[in-house]
Design a protein around this motif. Sequence first.
Motif, PDB file in Angstrom:
ATOM      1  N   VAL A   1      -7.842  -1.979   2.582  1.00 48.11           N
ATOM      2  CA  VAL A   1      -7.010  -1.208   3.521  1.00 48.11           C
ATOM      3  C   VAL A   1      -7.784  -0.078   4.193  1.00 48.11           C
ATOM      4  N   ASP A   2      -9.026   0.142   3.768  1.00 54.82           N
ATOM      5  CA  ASP A   2      -9.806   1.251   4.320  1.00 54.82           C
ATOM      6  C   ASP A   2      -9.990   1.084   5.839  1.00 54.82           C
ATOM      7  N   GLY A   3      -9.361   1.961   6.606  1.00 62.80           N
ATOM      8  CA  GLY A   3      -9.466   1.892   8.062  1.00 62.80           C
ATOM      9  C   GLY A   3      -8.662   0.773   8.685  1.00 62.80           C
ATOM     10  N   GLN A   4      -7.836   0.080   7.879  1.00 60.67           N
ATOM     11  CA  GLN A   4      -7.065  -1.066   8.390  1.00 60.67           C
ATOM     12  C   GLN A   4      -5.568  -0.755   8.363  1.00 60.67           C
ATOM     13  N   GLU A   5      -5.072  -0.296   9.488  1.00 62.98           N
ATOM     14  CA  GLU A   5      -3.660   0.123   9.584  1.00 62.98           C
ATOM     15  C   GLU A   5      -2.711  -1.024   9.219  1.00 62.98           C
ATOM     16  N   GLU A   6      -3.003  -2.206   9.740  1.00 63.82           N
ATOM     17  CA  GLU A   6      -2.105  -3.343   9.511  1.00 63.82           C
ATOM     18  C   GLU A   6      -2.049  -3.725   8.033  1.00 63.82           C
ATOM     19  N   ALA A   7      -3.231  -3.816   7.407  1.00 64.95           N
ATOM     20  CA  ALA A   7      -3.276  -4.181   5.978  1.00 64.95           C
ATOM     21  C   ALA A   7      -2.579  -3.117   5.130  1.00 64.95           C
ATOM     22  N   ALA A   8      -2.812  -1.849   5.446  1.00 68.12           N
ATOM     23  CA  ALA A   8      -2.192  -0.750   4.681  1.00 68.12           C
ATOM     24  C   ALA A   8      -0.675  -0.779   4.843  1.00 68.12           C
ATOM     25  N   THR A   9      -0.203  -1.131   6.031  1.00 67.40           N
ATOM     26  CA  THR A   9       1.249  -1.184   6.279  1.00 67.40           C
ATOM     27  C   THR A   9       1.881  -2.343   5.516  1.00 67.40           C
ATOM     28  N   VAL A  10       1.217  -3.505   5.567  1.00 64.84           N
ATOM     29  CA  VAL A  10       1.747  -4.687   4.862  1.00 64.84           C
ATOM     30  C   VAL A  10       1.834  -4.417   3.357  1.00 64.84           C
ATOM     31  N   LEU A  11       0.753  -3.924   2.778  1.00 63.10           N
ATOM     32  CA  LEU A  11       0.735  -3.676   1.329  1.00 63.10           C
ATOM     33  C   LEU A  11       1.632  -2.499   0.958  1.00 63.10           C
ATOM     34  N   GLY A  12       1.653  -1.482   1.813  1.00 64.68           N
ATOM     35  CA  GLY A  12       2.432  -0.275   1.513  1.00 64.68           C
ATOM     36  C   GLY A  12       3.926  -0.507   1.490  1.00 64.68           C
ATOM     37  N   LYS A  13       4.400  -1.578   2.126  1.00 61.97           N
ATOM     38  CA  LYS A  13       5.843  -1.893   2.129  1.00 61.97           C
ATOM     39  C   LYS A  13       6.201  -2.889   1.020  1.00 61.97           C
ATOM     40  N   ASP A  14       5.180  -3.361   0.296  1.00 61.76           N
ATOM     41  CA  ASP A  14       5.392  -4.411  -0.702  1.00 61.76           C
ATOM     42  C   ASP A  14       5.963  -3.806  -1.993  1.00 61.76           C
ATOM     43  N   GLU A  15       7.245  -4.057  -2.245  1.00 56.70           N
ATOM     44  CA  GLU A  15       7.913  -3.429  -3.393  1.00 56.70           C
ATOM     45  C   GLU A  15       7.307  -3.870  -4.731  1.00 56.70           C
ATOM     46  N   VAL A  16       6.953  -5.163  -4.807  1.00 53.22           N
ATOM     47  CA  VAL A  16       6.371  -5.676  -6.063  1.00 53.22           C
ATOM     48  C   VAL A  16       5.046  -4.974  -6.350  1.00 53.22           C
ATOM     49  N   LEU A  17       4.207  -4.863  -5.324  1.00 53.69           N
ATOM     50  CA  LEU A  17       2.917  -4.191  -5.480  1.00 53.69           C
ATOM     51  C   LEU A  17       3.126  -2.727  -5.867  1.00 53.69           C
ATOM     52  N   LEU A  18       4.020  -2.042  -5.154  1.00 50.54           N
ATOM     53  CA  LEU A  18       4.242  -0.613  -5.431  1.00 50.54           C
ATOM     54  C   LEU A  18       4.756  -0.391  -6.857  1.00 50.54           C
ATOM     55  N   ALA A  19       5.649  -1.279  -7.297  1.00 52.66           N
ATOM     56  CA  ALA A  19       6.181  -1.139  -8.668  1.00 52.66           C
ATOM     57  C   ALA A  19       5.053  -1.246  -9.690  1.00 52.66           C
ATOM     58  N   ARG A  20       4.131  -2.192  -9.468  1.00 52.30           N
ATOM     59  CA  ARG A  20       3.003  -2.371 -10.401  1.00 52.30           C
ATOM     60  C   ARG A  20       2.052  -1.181 -10.317  1.00 52.30           C
ATOM     61  N   VAL A  21       1.811  -0.702  -9.097  1.00 53.78           N
ATOM     62  CA  VAL A  21       0.924   0.463  -8.926  1.00 53.78           C
ATOM     63  C   VAL A  21       1.508   1.675  -9.638  1.00 53.78           C
ATOM     64  N   MET A  22       2.846   1.837  -9.588  1.00 51.39           N
ATOM     65  CA  MET A  22       3.492   2.962 -10.295  1.00 51.39           C
ATOM     66  C   MET A  22       3.249   2.870 -11.805  1.00 51.39           C
ATOM     67  N   GLU A  23       3.328   1.637 -12.326  1.00 49.79           N
ATOM     68  CA  GLU A  23       3.055   1.454 -13.769  1.00 49.79           C
ATOM     69  C   GLU A  23       1.631   1.899 -14.080  1.00 49.79           C
ATOM     70  N   TRP A  24       0.693   1.482 -13.226  1.00 49.85           N
ATOM     71  CA  TRP A  24      -0.708   1.793 -13.470  1.00 49.85           C
ATOM     72  C   TRP A  24      -1.020   3.275 -13.246  1.00 49.85           C
ATOM     73  N   CYS A  25      -0.214   3.943 -12.417  1.00 45.03           N
ATOM     74  CA  CYS A  25      -0.391   5.400 -12.222  1.00 45.03           C
ATOM     75  C   CYS A  25      -0.115   6.155 -13.521  1.00 45.03           C
ATOM     76  N   GLU A  26       0.564   5.476 -14.445  1.00 40.83           N
ATOM     77  CA  GLU A  26       0.900   6.127 -15.718  1.00 40.83           C
ATOM     78  C   GLU A  26       0.155   5.487 -16.885  1.00 40.83           C
ATOM     79  N   ALA A  27      -0.931   4.804 -16.586  1.00 45.59           N
ATOM     80  CA  ALA A  27      -1.714   4.139 -17.650  1.00 45.59           C
ATOM     81  C   ALA A  27      -2.455   5.205 -18.458  1.00 45.59           C
ATOM     82  N   ARG A  28      -1.786   5.755 -19.441  1.00 45.03           N
ATOM     83  CA  ARG A  28      -2.344   6.891 -20.195  1.00 45.03           C
ATOM     84  C   ARG A  28      -3.632   6.549 -20.950  1.00 45.03           C
TER      85      ARG A  28
END
Length: 560
Positions: A383-410
């Motif tokens: 997604v670096d410098g890629q607006e379209e790719a960042a928008t597609v992934l950024g709206k992906d609920e499944v991806l975001l849910a998994r990223v949230m889990e990993w944000c708390e990987a203690r």
Amino acid sequence: MADVDSLTEALNSISVSTELVEQELKPHLDTLLAVLLEKKKGAAVEIASSGIVPILAQSLRKKSLLTNQVALVVAEMAREAAVRDTCIEAGLVKVLVPLLNSADEELLLHTGRAIGRICFDNTAQQDQLVQSGVIPRLVAIMREYPENDPLVNVCLLALCNLADMDTAREALVEVGVAEVLTAQLKRAPDAERRHIILEVLGSLGESDVLKLQFVESGVPKALSEMIRGLQGGSDPHDLCSIKIGSNLIVSLLLGDESMQKCFGEGTGVVYQDVLSWLQSSNTQLQLSGALAIANFARNDSNCVKMLELGVVPHILTLLEQHVDEGDVSVQHAGLSALRNLAIPATNKVRMLKDGVTERIRTLLRSDMPPVQFKLLGTLRMMVDGQEEAATVLGKDEVLLARVMEWCEARDHAGVRGEANRLLAALIRHSRAPEVINAVTKADGVRHLISMATSEHVIMQNEALVALAIASAIDIDSMQESFQEAELLPTLQKMLEDPVGAVEVKFSALGLICSLANSSVMKEEMESLNLKETLTKLSGHSSTKLATQADTVLAMLSETS
């Protein structure tokens, strides 16, 4: 069978001999040899402690008809570690080394074995051997007698023992060792010989000069041919050769020049073989193939060329094979290759069009932290410098849910850090209201605020910039999260930190500018007396920071 009495008699006869008359010594040497070849326990120690070793050294110095026999006696005796110091003290090594210049293949064999055994695991002696010029001679012997397998074996074992020494590597640079080793690898009669050659190549390949020589002499090509010939079988020795050989090719590709020669603009034999490894059923070859692609992808032109030649689908297919209970190393290496391939901007666009992001999303199921870490880094590169790719992934609920889990990987700071960085990257590169809304809905704002207080300056900056962009686009939907997370007190603390990085303070001021667009946030700024903090910063030694503080102050004064 030689008995104890005959051994004692032979030792006594040799020890009292002063003239070293060949006819007299020969039968006694025969006795010694018979006892040693029977491998009688303690025989070698008894011979060494009898005091005859200096006489053997003297005989070798004279060079007579007995030389071969004496060298063989010494070689057999030196099988025993306990006698080696005695041999060294008697000067046997110094006497034996000149015999390596002989044209007698039998003498060369006995001499090589004797020296190798006496000096085994003795760094000081090995260093002296190299200083005495033994390296060029070992290579010359293999070049002169390439089909004398026992003799070649002795030379290879000697090189194997010496190959870790810098002085030995320096000597080998001058003598064309690559050609000799390549020729021997091609005619290796068995796995044992192959392994010795591979071990020598592995040690010597750590030298950049030799690495390039190896590539120019066709070592990677010979290794590729060897692997091709062994593939498909199940013999453990052959599988071991495949593993060592493919690892060796990967390490040879670490040199820039050697890597380019092997790549050959995508037409090189080695590159073509590496591509076939990605499609192999052998996990070791899959791993080496992915690592090799990652090495080839160290410059933009190679990356662009490989994408044109269609390498990406092979990597994606490989990754998908290993998602569930697969090999972590293969996934890690495959993602490393994809990440490197995604560095050039033109490749990002093409990979996006080819549906790469959709296919690597299947890896979100992985429970392996090394794979999670690499996957997050690969997505961030995509997604670096890629607006379209960042928008597609950024709206992906499944991806975001998994990223949230990993944000708390203690338990895994690396995974946690990469998850936060991807979250910030989705906002920074998309600048899209729908992405900001999706991140807020997924409860990602608190992670970005937490990331802003990271100990790593780069992560702090990425978080602060993402928050500034988000609040500039949609402050209304975010201010509640900001207040709950106590964002403004956190920013004030950053600005007042006497040892805080200037760039972090600069980014914090940028975020405050965005927040000032909200009357609710502005009220909080007043209650915190943020103006006083800003006034102190306006006298900062960094002109850039001081100017930014003045700008924010003026902005707050205008709107109050």
